[in-house]
Scaffold this motif. Sequence first.
Motif, short mmCIF file in Angstrom:
data_model
loop_
_atom_site.label_atom_id
_atom_site.label_comp_id
_atom_site.label_asym_id
_atom_site.label_seq_id
_atom_site.Cartn_x
_atom_site.Cartn_y
_atom_site.Cartn_z
N GLN B 16 0.84 -1.21 0.00
CA GLN B 16 0.00 0.00 0.00
C GLN B 16 0.87 1.26 0.00
O GLN B 16 0.56 2.24 -0.67
N GLU B 19 1.89 2.03 -3.42
CA GLU B 19 0.78 2.67 -4.14
C GLU B 19 0.66 4.14 -3.74
O GLU B 19 0.40 5.00 -4.58
N ASN B 20 0.86 4.40 -2.45
CA ASN B 20 0.79 5.79 -1.98
C ASN B 20 1.85 6.65 -2.66
O ASN B 20 1.58 7.78 -3.05
N LEU B 23 0.62 7.67 -5.86
CA LEU B 23 -0.46 8.63 -5.67
C LEU B 23 0.08 10.02 -5.31
O LEU B 23 -0.41 11.04 -5.78
N SER B 97 -3.61 6.49 2.99
CA SER B 97 -4.21 6.55 1.67
C SER B 97 -5.63 7.12 1.74
O SER B 97 -6.02 7.97 0.94
N GLN B 98 -6.40 6.64 2.72
CA GLN B 98 -7.77 7.15 2.88
C GLN B 98 -7.76 8.64 3.20
O GLN B 98 -8.54 9.42 2.63
N ALA B 100 -5.39 10.86 2.56
CA ALA B 100 -4.86 11.67 1.44
C ALA B 100 -5.87 11.82 0.32
O ALA B 100 -5.79 12.77 -0.46
N SER B 101 -6.84 10.92 0.26
CA SER B 101 -7.84 11.01 -0.81
C SER B 101 -8.74 12.22 -0.62
O SER B 101 -9.48 12.60 -1.53
N ASP B 102 -8.67 12.87 0.56
CA ASP B 102 -9.44 14.09 0.79
C ASP B 102 -8.82 15.32 0.11
O ASP B 102 -9.45 16.36 0.02
N ASP B 104 -6.66 17.33 -3.10
CA ASP B 104 -6.24 17.28 -4.49
C ASP B 104 -4.73 17.45 -4.48
O ASP B 104 -4.21 18.56 -4.38
#
Lengths: 115, 220
Positions: B16, B19-20, B23, B97-98, B100-102, B104
């Motif tokens: 993960q 993946e981060n 991202l 990850s959750q 950071a999805s907040d 842009d």
Amino acid sequence: MHETSLVQFTLNAVEHRAAGLGITRVKSIQLVTGELRGALPNLMQAAFRTLKRNRPIFEDAVLEMKVTPVILKCRDCGTEYQKEDFHDVRCPKCGITNFEIISGSELYIESFEGE
Amino acid sequence: MKVYMEQDILQENDNQADENRDLFGGTLVINIIGSPGCGKTTLLEKTIEALKDEFRLAVIEGDIYTTRDAERIGKYNVPTVQVNTAGGCHLSAEITSQAASDFDLSDIDILIIENVGNLVCPAEFDLGEDCKVAVLSVVEGDDKPAKYPLLFSEAGVVLITKTDLLPYTNFDMESAKKDIRGLNADAPIYEMDVLHEKGLEQWLDWLREQCKAKSISKTF
């Protein structure tokens, strides 16, 4: 208390592998953890007892841990030396602190038994 | 049947974290780790004050239960996400990850993650950050690098804080630095009194350099 996370990751990985092999009951799991990683065996066992409760595949499973000692190797003179902890990590032969870790940083699932 | 795995226990987290990293792209991500009370949030406040007009900043605040730190950061008008681990003693790549999805991320130069106050566990978990920042306050004692070697061996920079309190402690700066050097030959070690804004500039310059290096590596 990162032991809880370590056991959680272990159960996820073993369950995933077991499912692929058609194994429905895991009997034992063998872990190798180094002294440097701070995974305390009694806390690992406590986490294991709690986390396996709602996972039938682990109902009869036991957790076996092999703890490896801290062994360092001097990059200058090549001497290998064992340490109880990291407080004085100088090479006993040449007195400098420039080492690679030979043992003690392991943290892996060696194997499991199941049927 | 015996099945040999030879698999890193942290593999799920490390996958993960990789993946981060994808991202995060060209955003510099730093992971601040230190004991409760070592001054992580104060460091964050002073860093934001100093850099908010120069860089686009965002913050992930890790805390076991409360939102107090996020409330402190809230007044700076910097995008902030509070993560509560509900008893967990560290952030994980998944939680990061959750959170950071907040944001842009294409609009952010530096994402600062304040980990849960703890000198042991957070060091084990790669969040996909560019750099771990180890914070050690002098009141904790000069023996802490030797007692908690993992963080200090993995840190990209070590900050020794609350130096204004040195006269009231038996903290031996040279001994602490020697132990850190034995674990980590490369990380710069900066002494500072964050509260009274002394010694902050070398840390801020280091951050500027890291940010520049990251944006260059993104271009090529």
